[in-house]
Scaffold this motif. Structure first.
Motif, PDB file in Angstrom:
ATOM      1  N   THR A  13       0.693  -1.145   0.238  1.00  0.00           N
ATOM      2  CA  THR A  13      -0.042   0.312  -0.363  1.00  0.00           C
ATOM      3  C   THR A  13       0.765   1.477  -0.630  1.00  0.00           C
ATOM      4  O   THR A  13       0.964   1.786  -1.458  1.00  0.00           O
ATOM      5  CB  THR A  13      -0.768  -0.068   1.175  1.00  0.00           C
ATOM      6  N   LEU A  14       1.700   1.142   1.281  1.00  0.00           N
ATOM      7  CA  LEU A  14       2.544   2.457   0.803  1.00  0.00           C
ATOM      8  C   LEU A  14       3.808   2.062   0.389  1.00  0.00           C
ATOM      9  O   LEU A  14       4.385   2.724  -0.552  1.00  0.00           O
ATOM     10  CB  LEU A  14       2.880   3.068   2.613  1.00  0.00           C
ATOM     11  N   VAL A  15       4.963   0.395   1.210  1.00  0.00           N
ATOM     12  CA  VAL A  15       6.027   0.601  -0.015  1.00  0.00           C
ATOM     13  C   VAL A  15       5.880  -0.786  -0.668  1.00  0.00           C
ATOM     14  O   VAL A  15       5.082  -1.341  -0.417  1.00  0.00           O
ATOM     15  CB  VAL A  15       6.954  -0.202   1.774  1.00  0.00           C
ATOM     16  N   ASP A  16       6.812  -0.750  -1.460  1.00  0.00           N
ATOM     17  CA  ASP A  16       6.169  -2.432  -2.597  1.00  0.00           C
ATOM     18  C   ASP A  16       7.219  -3.402  -1.901  1.00  0.00           C
ATOM     19  O   ASP A  16       8.204  -3.665  -2.151  1.00  0.00           O
ATOM     20  CB  ASP A  16       6.746  -1.910  -4.244  1.00  0.00           C
ATOM     21  N   TYR A  17       6.470  -3.772  -1.044  1.00  0.00           N
ATOM     22  CA  TYR A  17       6.686  -4.881  -0.237  1.00  0.00           C
ATOM     23  C   TYR A  17       7.127  -6.526  -1.460  1.00  0.00           C
ATOM     24  O   TYR A  17       8.378  -7.192  -0.788  1.00  0.00           O
ATOM     25  CB  TYR A  17       6.022  -5.428   1.107  1.00  0.00           C
ATOM     26  N   SER A  18       5.866  -6.962  -2.014  1.00  0.00           N
ATOM     27  CA  SER A  18       6.526  -7.928  -3.172  1.00  0.00           C
ATOM     28  C   SER A  18       7.575  -7.602  -3.648  1.00  0.00           C
ATOM     29  O   SER A  18       8.246  -8.741  -4.134  1.00  0.00           O
ATOM     30  CB  SER A  18       5.126  -7.790  -3.871  1.00  0.00           C
ATOM     31  N   THR A  19       7.953  -7.006  -4.367  1.00  0.00           N
ATOM     32  CA  THR A  19       8.773  -5.982  -5.081  1.00  0.00           C
ATOM     33  C   THR A  19      10.702  -6.440  -3.715  1.00  0.00           C
ATOM     34  O   THR A  19      11.470  -7.212  -4.680  1.00  0.00           O
ATOM     35  CB  THR A  19       8.835  -5.023  -5.520  1.00  0.00           C
ATOM     36  N   ALA A  20      10.190  -5.454  -2.932  1.00  0.00           N
ATOM     37  CA  ALA A  20      11.420  -5.969  -2.130  1.00  0.00           C
ATOM     38  C   ALA A  20      12.307  -7.262  -1.849  1.00  0.00           C
ATOM     39  O   ALA A  20      13.062  -7.359  -1.583  1.00  0.00           O
ATOM     40  CB  ALA A  20      11.397  -5.075  -1.169  1.00  0.00           C
ATOM     41  N   GLU A  21      10.402  -7.960  -1.110  1.00  0.00           N
ATOM     42  CA  GLU A  21      10.988  -9.371  -1.223  1.00  0.00           C
ATOM     43  C   GLU A  21      11.401 -10.179  -1.993  1.00  0.00           C
ATOM     44  O   GLU A  21      12.580 -10.929  -1.342  1.00  0.00           O
ATOM     45  CB  GLU A  21       9.803  -9.859  -0.072  1.00  0.00           C
ATOM     46  N   ARG A  22      11.527 -10.022  -3.304  1.00  0.00           N
ATOM     47  CA  ARG A  22      11.593 -10.843  -4.104  1.00  0.00           C
ATOM     48  C   ARG A  22      13.238 -10.478  -4.001  1.00  0.00           C
ATOM     49  O   ARG A  22      13.842 -11.401  -4.438  1.00  0.00           O
ATOM     50  CB  ARG A  22      10.614 -10.764  -4.996  1.00  0.00           C
ATOM     51  N   ARG A  23      13.561  -9.244  -4.485  1.00  0.00           N
ATOM     52  CA  ARG A  23      14.782  -8.463  -5.190  1.00  0.00           C
ATOM     53  C   ARG A  23      15.326  -8.692  -3.629  1.00  0.00           C
ATOM     54  O   ARG A  23      16.905  -9.828  -3.804  1.00  0.00           O
ATOM     55  CB  ARG A  23      15.004  -7.502  -4.968  1.00  0.00           C
ATOM     56  N   GLY A  24      15.471  -8.974  -2.796  1.00  0.00           N
ATOM     57  CA  GLY A  24      16.537  -9.264  -0.751  1.00  0.00           C
ATOM     58  C   GLY A  24      15.540 -10.845  -1.299  1.00  0.00           C
ATOM     59  O   GLY A  24      16.831 -11.514  -0.698  1.00  0.00           O
ATOM     60  N   ILE A  25      15.120 -11.925  -1.433  1.00  0.00           N
ATOM     61  CA  ILE A  25      15.859 -12.914  -1.406  1.00  0.00           C
ATOM     62  C   ILE A  25      16.905 -13.879  -2.051  1.00  0.00           C
ATOM     63  O   ILE A  25      17.817 -14.328  -1.810  1.00  0.00           O
ATOM     64  CB  ILE A  25      14.680 -14.081  -0.943  1.00  0.00           C
ATOM     65  N   LEU A  26      16.176 -13.414  -3.404  1.00  0.00           N
ATOM     66  CA  LEU A  26      16.953 -13.091  -5.058  1.00  0.00           C
ATOM     67  C   LEU A  26      19.032 -12.668  -4.752  1.00  0.00           C
ATOM     68  O   LEU A  26      19.740 -13.226  -4.198  1.00  0.00           O
ATOM     69  CB  LEU A  26      16.570 -12.454  -6.367  1.00  0.00           C
ATOM     70  N   GLY A  27      18.468 -11.273  -4.037  1.00  0.00           N
ATOM     71  CA  GLY A  27      20.134 -11.251  -3.502  1.00  0.00           C
ATOM     72  C   GLY A  27      20.284 -11.692  -2.865  1.00  0.00           C
ATOM     73  O   GLY A  27      21.739 -12.120  -2.658  1.00  0.00           O
ATOM     74  N   TYR A  28      19.987 -12.177  -1.499  1.00  0.00           N
ATOM     75  CA  TYR A  28      20.273 -13.095  -0.722  1.00  0.00           C
ATOM     76  C   TYR A  28      20.865 -14.461  -0.589  1.00  0.00           C
ATOM     77  O   TYR A  28      22.104 -15.058  -0.519  1.00  0.00           O
ATOM     78  CB  TYR A  28      20.186 -13.346   1.068  1.00  0.00           C
ATOM     79  N   LEU A  29      20.066 -14.897  -1.691  1.00  0.00           N
ATOM     80  CA  LEU A  29      20.401 -16.545  -2.538  1.00  0.00           C
ATOM     81  C   LEU A  29      21.826 -16.469  -2.962  1.00  0.00           C
ATOM     82  O   LEU A  29      22.512 -17.015  -2.858  1.00  0.00           O
ATOM     83  CB  LEU A  29      19.629 -16.825  -3.097  1.00  0.00           C
TER      84      LEU A  29
END
Length: 233
Positions: A13-29
């Motif tokens: 709603t305020l923050v783009d959580y879905s995009t951040a979650e995906r980029r976050g886990i891909l980066g950590y992997l």
């Protein structure tokens, strides 16, 4: 009656959580050395296990920290690796990438500025308050809200009407004087409407689903001020 307070959901709603979650886990992997070909499937699993374990947190089966640990253990096992000796440290590694990718949507700052000219602003989120505040701060939004009400704050979660009532009391307004804006038509907009607030469904994806009865539907936050004016008539 004029809307004197506007409450917002946070994720998607305020923050783009879905995009951040995906980029976050891909980066950590990638940091963990997971082959590039395996990362998309691993990211999809991470999203699924997040929904599963977070639902257990909302049901009171796990603490907020426990659901994070459970996700870390599940992900390691899915990758065929031993469970981490320190799941919290594993999760912090993911969170570092996730927070670096966290951004408010482009329409958020201007919307909050316009709405704040005539109404006090607050947050109601199915999250842990400390975590929600940290997330809002990372996105540069925290200082715009007079209250941040979460599961541990109110002792309940959306769609329980009590969490909306708690936030209205914190802002010193009646439920009929408040609006709630969120991306979920059920647990956000319909639940807020049932609790006596003006429920606003932020449908950023322009879904084909029908608008729930009594709910205002907007495609983006640019349209929120006009929706609030309509609700006040």
């Amino acid at each position: 009656m004029a809307v004197r307070a506007v409450l917002f959901d946070v994720d998607d709603t305020l923050v783009d959580y879905s995009t951040a979650e995906r980029r976050g886990i891909l980066g950590y992997l990638a940091e963990l050395g997971v082959p590039a070909a395996d990362r998309p499937a691993a990211a999809a699993y991470w999203n699924a296990v997040q929904e599963q374990e977070f639902a257990r947190y909302l049901a009171g089966e796990l603490t907020f920290a426990d659901q994070q640990d459970a996700r870390a253990v599940a992900m390691a096992r899915w990758l065929g690796r031993p469970a981490p000796a320190d799941p919290a440290a594993w999760f912090r590694g993911y969170r570092r990438h996730y927070q670096a990718a966290l951004r408010p949507f482009d329409d958020v700052v201007d919307c909050l500025r316009v709405v704040a000219a005539s109404a006090v602003l607050g947050v109601v989120s199915n999250n842990d308050e400390a975590h929600a505040r940290h997330k809002l701060a990372a996105a540069g939004l925290l200082d715009r809200f007079a209250c941040v009400v979460c599961v541990d704050t109110a002792g309940c979660a959306k769609p329980d009407p009590a969490i909306f009532g708690y936030a209205c009391r914190a802002l010193g307004v009646g439920r009929h004087e408040a609006a709630y804006v969120g991306d979920n038509p059920g647990t956000d907009a319909t639940a807020a409407h049932a609790a006596g607030l003006t429920g606003v469904w932020l449908d950023r994806r322009s879904t084909a689903a029908a608008t729930p009865p009594g709910v205002h539907r907007i495609p983006d936050l640019v349209a929120l001020p006009a929706a609030l004016e309509l609700a006040a008539r």
